[in-house]
Write a protein that holds these residues in place. Sequence first.
Motif, PDB file in Angstrom:
ATOM      1  N   PRO A 287       0.819  -1.228   0.000  1.00  0.00           N
ATOM      2  CA  PRO A 287       0.000   0.000   0.000  1.00  0.00           C
ATOM      3  C   PRO A 287       0.848   1.271   0.000  1.00  0.00           C
ATOM      4  O   PRO A 287       1.935   1.296   0.579  1.00  0.00           O
ATOM      5  CB  PRO A 287      -0.805  -0.137   1.298  1.00  0.00           C
ATOM      6  N   PHE A 288       0.282   2.270  -0.635  1.00  0.00           N
ATOM      7  CA  PHE A 288       0.963   3.562  -0.709  1.00  0.00           C
ATOM      8  C   PHE A 288       1.242   4.115   0.691  1.00  0.00           C
ATOM      9  O   PHE A 288       2.260   4.752   0.946  1.00  0.00           O
ATOM     10  CB  PHE A 288       0.084   4.544  -1.503  1.00  0.00           C
ATOM     11  N   GLU A 289       0.291   3.836   1.635  1.00  0.00           N
ATOM     12  CA  GLU A 289       0.385   4.382   2.990  1.00  0.00           C
ATOM     13  C   GLU A 289       1.626   3.911   3.727  1.00  0.00           C
ATOM     14  O   GLU A 289       1.953   4.453   4.791  1.00  0.00           O
ATOM     15  CB  GLU A 289      -0.862   3.995   3.791  1.00  0.00           C
ATOM     16  N   PRO A 311       5.603   1.368  -4.179  1.00  0.00           N
ATOM     17  CA  PRO A 311       5.063   2.725  -4.235  1.00  0.00           C
ATOM     18  C   PRO A 311       6.146   3.786  -4.037  1.00  0.00           C
ATOM     19  O   PRO A 311       7.110   3.563  -3.304  1.00  0.00           O
ATOM     20  CB  PRO A 311       4.053   2.744  -3.080  1.00  0.00           C
ATOM     21  N   SER A 312       5.912   4.909  -4.694  1.00  0.00           N
ATOM     22  CA  SER A 312       6.925   5.966  -4.625  1.00  0.00           C
ATOM     23  C   SER A 312       7.076   6.507  -3.210  1.00  0.00           C
ATOM     24  O   SER A 312       8.117   7.040  -2.849  1.00  0.00           O
ATOM     25  CB  SER A 312       6.553   7.100  -5.577  1.00  0.00           C
ATOM     26  N   SER A 313       6.010   6.315  -2.404  1.00  0.00           N
ATOM     27  CA  SER A 313       6.070   6.843  -1.036  1.00  0.00           C
ATOM     28  C   SER A 313       7.220   6.239  -0.240  1.00  0.00           C
ATOM     29  O   SER A 313       7.593   6.755   0.815  1.00  0.00           O
ATOM     30  CB  SER A 313       4.751   6.563  -0.330  1.00  0.00           C
ATOM     31  N   ILE A 314       7.765   5.176  -0.743  1.00  0.00           N
ATOM     32  CA  ILE A 314       8.878   4.538  -0.035  1.00  0.00           C
ATOM     33  C   ILE A 314      10.012   5.541   0.174  1.00  0.00           C
ATOM     34  O   ILE A 314      10.795   5.423   1.117  1.00  0.00           O
ATOM     35  CB  ILE A 314       9.381   3.290  -0.814  1.00  0.00           C
ATOM     36  N   GLY A 315      10.009   6.534  -0.706  1.00  0.00           N
ATOM     37  CA  GLY A 315      11.061   7.554  -0.613  1.00  0.00           C
ATOM     38  C   GLY A 315      10.992   8.354   0.682  1.00  0.00           C
ATOM     39  O   GLY A 315      11.974   8.989   1.077  1.00  0.00           O
ATOM     40  N   ASN A 316       9.844   8.324   1.380  1.00  0.00           N
ATOM     41  CA  ASN A 316       9.748   9.025   2.668  1.00  0.00           C
ATOM     42  C   ASN A 316      10.287   8.196   3.816  1.00  0.00           C
ATOM     43  O   ASN A 316      10.417   8.688   4.922  1.00  0.00           O
ATOM     44  CB  ASN A 316       8.283   9.399   2.952  1.00  0.00           C
ATOM     45  N   MET A 317      10.574   6.942   3.555  1.00  0.00           N
ATOM     46  CA  MET A 317      11.069   6.070   4.636  1.00  0.00           C
ATOM     47  C   MET A 317      12.585   6.175   4.676  1.00  0.00           C
ATOM     48  O   MET A 317      13.317   5.230   4.425  1.00  0.00           O
ATOM     49  CB  MET A 317      10.621   4.628   4.394  1.00  0.00           C
TER      50      MET A 317
HETATM   51  C1  LIG Z   1       6.470  12.477   2.067  1.00  0.00           C
HETATM   52  O1  LIG Z   1       6.436  13.342   3.171  1.00  0.00           O
HETATM   53  C2  LIG Z   1       6.171  14.679   2.823  1.00  0.00           C
HETATM   54  C3  LIG Z   1       6.291  15.524   4.061  1.00  0.00           C
HETATM   55  O2  LIG Z   1       6.382  14.779   5.212  1.00  0.00           O
HETATM   56  C4  LIG Z   1       4.791  14.795   2.231  1.00  0.00           C
HETATM   57  O3  LIG Z   1       4.546  16.095   1.851  1.00  0.00           O
HETATM   58  C5  LIG Z   1       4.742  13.887   1.006  1.00  0.00           C
HETATM   59  O4  LIG Z   1       3.447  13.863   0.498  1.00  0.00           O
HETATM   60  C6  LIG Z   1       5.168  12.491   1.351  1.00  0.00           C
HETATM   61  N1  LIG Z   1       5.306  11.786   0.134  1.00  0.00           N
HETATM   62  C7  LIG Z   1       4.830  10.597  -0.047  1.00  0.00           C
HETATM   63  C8  LIG Z   1       5.047  10.017  -1.363  1.00  0.00           C
HETATM   64  O5  LIG Z   1       4.212  10.007   0.842  1.00  0.00           O
END
Ligand SMILES: *[C@@H]1O[C@H](CO)[C@@H](O)[C@H](O)[C@H]1NC(C)=O
Length: 902
Positions: A287-289, A311-317
Amino acid sequence: MASQLHKTLFCATLLLLLLLLPRVPLVKASLGSQGSALLHWKATLRSRQSLRSWNLNSSPCNWTGVTCNPVTGRGRSVITEISLPSMGLAGLLDSLDFSTLGSLLRLNLSYNQLGEVIPPAISTLSMLVSLDLTSNQFTSKIPIEMSSMKDIQFLSLSQNQMVGAIPPSLSNLTGLVYLDLDNNKFVGAIPKELGRLHELMYLDLGANSLFGSIPFGLGNLTKLYHLGLYQNQLTGVIPRELENLVNLIYLSVANNNLTGGVLSSFGNLTKLQSFVLWRNKLSGPIPFEIGNLVEVTDLDFSENLLTSSIPSSIGNMTKLRELSVFNNQLSGLLPMEINNIIGLTYLQLGNNNFVGHVPPNVCKGGTLKHLSLHTNNFQGLISTTLKNCTGLVRVRLEHNQFTGDVSQYLGVYPHLSYMDLSFNRLSGTLSPDWAKWHNLTLFRISNNNITGVIPTEFGQLTKLRELDLSSNDLQGEIPNSFGSLTLLYNLSLSNNQLVGHVPLEIGMLSNLELLDLSSNNLAGRIPDQLGDCMKLRSLMLNNNNFSGTIPLAIGNLVVLQDTFDVSHNSLTGEIPSQLSKLVMLQSLNLSHNSLSGHLPSSLTYMTSLSTVDVSYNELDGPVPDSPAFRRAPAEWFAHNIDLCGVVRGLPPCVSPGTPTRIASMVVITIIASVVFFLLLFISIAAALRFHKRKKPPVPVDNNHVKEGAFCILNFVGRDVYKGIIEATEDFDAKYCIGSGAYGSVYRAELASGELLAVKKIHLPDTEGTCDEQPFQTEIQALTQIRHRNIVKLYGFYSSPRRKFLVYEYMERGSLGSVLRSEIAAELDWVKRLSIVKDVARALFYMHHDCTPPIVHRDITSNNILLDSEFKACVSDFGIARLLKPDSSNWTMLAGTRGYLAP
Ligand SMILES: *[C@@H]1O[C@H](CO)[C@@H](O)[C@H](O)[C@H]1NC(C)=O
Ligand SMILES: *[C@@H]1O[C@H](CO)[C@@H](O)[C@H](O)[C@H]1NC(C)=O
Ligand SMILES: *[C@@H]1O[C@H](CO)[C@@H](O)[C@H](O)[C@H]1NC(C)=O
Ligand SMILES: *[C@@H]1O[C@H](CO)[C@@H](O)[C@H](O)[C@H]1NC(C)=O
Ligand SMILES: *[C@@H]1O[C@H](CO)[C@@H](O)[C@H](O)[C@H]1NC(C)=O
Ligand SMILES: *[C@@H]1O[C@H](CO)[C@@H](O)[C@H](O)[C@H]1NC(C)=O
Ligand SMILES: *[C@@H]1O[C@H](CO)[C@@H](O)[C@H](O)[C@H]1NC(C)=O
Ligand SMILES: *[C@@H]1O[C@H](CO)[C@@H](O)[C@H](O)[C@H]1NC(C)=O
């Protein structure tokens, strides 16, 4: 490791809290009685050196690991804590009189060898807040009485061998904060009642045999920071309710059979640091979450059925150190955002369907150690990221479509131990710099387009065990320096354009098991030194230009068992008869050479051969007669000058004059007469010998004996039969010392004082039908066997009415019965080891020094007998077979050796 740290921190905090707790022990027992209860327990321990301070000369409050506290207003003290972790204590806990220790608040006996049952009496410690029995040898169930320990907050029984179900009544311990039951043998379902333990912060049930589903009630344990359910046999989905566990730092359900998806709501568990789901049957996308879980350092979703892309959100980890998703069905491009994660140590994406390029910065932080991208469809250069990545230990890039000049893009990796680049489209040359990968044990770069020569510097890679450069365009010679790769067990240089001779130094590769130099342009003689590579199991030299003869030294390679292939060369001369020493070999290919002369008749000794090819040579004469060759197809022998014989499709061998058959019959007749005269001679000699002793072995005055054959070695001349019958009162049950499937054993003390064990065989109902002769001959053969660790069979008596065998008497009986009796305590490790050695010696003797070899087929503790000194002797071998004459092999080894049981 993180969880270990948490655990430690947690325990420390808890301990502190507990110490501060204002508790007033309400105890009747005096310090004196508490001390004597402890001393009594100490006396029962097998190992207790660390408790030297426990003695009558000092107060129990001064003893190692014992803490006292004053009883308020009473002017006296009582024991409130016993803490003896890792003190080398061995023994049982049962003999500790818990009833005197009601004042105890904390009991820590972890990391000892206390064992068996957790005494139910432990539940009388009703004030206990902390009980730690981690890593002992408890094998019992959790006593049901423990559910009355209402005040307990910390309970660890992990790393024992406890059995049974986890009792639902544990949920009565409503104050429980810490419950650790991992690494036991608990079975059954996780009781849903555990959901009532609202104070629980730490719950670990990992590495048991729990099955059923994860109860959703666990979602009520909102204080949990650690939930370990890994390595059980749990099924069903991960319950949605777990999303409520927002305090979780560690969540592992790895190695179960959980199904369903990774829920998006798990993105709520924002404190997670370890998120471990590997080896389940989870499907669907990641999941993206997941990107919300910014604290996660270890993310392991490998070995599932996950699909779609990462998911690209992995970049926040950005705190990720481990990202493992190997063995899934993930696809698509890797998100560029992976480049934000700069502290990766493990990046394991192998065995998915990823495409595209590897993000250039995967090693930006320089911390990467394990990189596995194998078996995907990655393409482009592997390069830019890796050149500076000096911490690499393990790199698997095989089975992709990577391109580029490897010599440019790989750097110096002092820690590298594993590098697999095979099955890509890499080009360039092998760099001499790679010789600085001093820790390399495996290097594969086969099936690429590598050109140039093999750098002689590779000889410095002395830790190499496997080197596979096959299927490239390598030129030049095999460097002599390879002689220093003495740990090498697999060397494959096949399918290149190597020229020159095989270096004689190859003989120094004493650990080599697999050698493949096939499909090159190697020339010269096959070096004799190959015969020094005594561990070779497979030797492939085919499709080269080797000339000269097959070295006799090949016969030294007695463990060669898979393949010996020298086909498609220019070998000449005769096939050396030494080849027949390769008795384990399964596949022999000598085809497409110019070998001449006869096939050595000794080839029939190669009993394991399943394929042979000697076609396209200049051989003549008969094909040796063996069952394997008789069944062989003619193609194996085709295109030679004049092979003949047993193979269907080849002409029969006709020697001029006498037909072969008659010739062989003449030979047989001659041999038969020689044997006959020899036997006659031996029997006369034997008869003379007996005569000399003037003591016939058969007591003629006995009726029973007259009707049966009787032979007792070493007791010749005495009336042993009668003696045995008298000593056992005609096999009265009171002399019976054991019985088995084939007979009962009686103890016979002869009048002369000699002790014998007599095994009376149960006769089948169909009396008299079995043939006496084979029984007697084989038994006689067995009486010849003499070994210090084999029970001596003195002889036998056999008549249609009664059969018995007479053995050496072994005072202590069978190992099995000794192990089950009280004497087992006397069997210390030294004695046990010596018994194992004795048995090994006996087996070695039977397998290697007897002709024909004897296979026992029933080694059990019941067939191993001990004498008074605990010397072990193997008994009963061959007897099983003797009693059922048509029941199977008791002959020479035959067949394909690689597949025989040892
Ligand atoms: C990553 O984190 C930033 C700020 O914490 C947020 O604005 C962004 O949407 C996040 N990106 C993803 C892909 O979850
Ligand atoms: C404990 O030992 C110390 C000396 O080592 C001694 O002074 C003290 O009295 C002892 N306490 C008790 C309660 O025996
Ligand atoms: C413990 O809980 C069970 C239900 O799980 C209950 O039946 C039992 O009476 C309780 N036992 C004690 C000793 O409280
Ligand atoms: C979990 O909590 C909910 C509401 O707090 C309650 O209805 C439910 O019975 C609880 N489940 C268990 C197993 O304790
Ligand atoms: C999972 O199920 C398979 C069969 O479906 C079984 O072979 C395997 O042992 C199970 N694994 C675990 C960890 O229970
Ligand atoms: C968990 O996340 C989902 C969305 O992913 C949200 O709808 C839900 O309210 C969250 N639950 C809690 C307890 O925060
Ligand atoms: C490798 O590291 C050196 C110095 O540490 C640096 O100068 C160079 O630019 C780096 N190369 C790459 C490709 O990152
Ligand atoms: C080489 O490998 C061994 C064993 O794998 C390891 O103990 C050692 O630390 C490694 N040496 C280096 C320099 O990485």
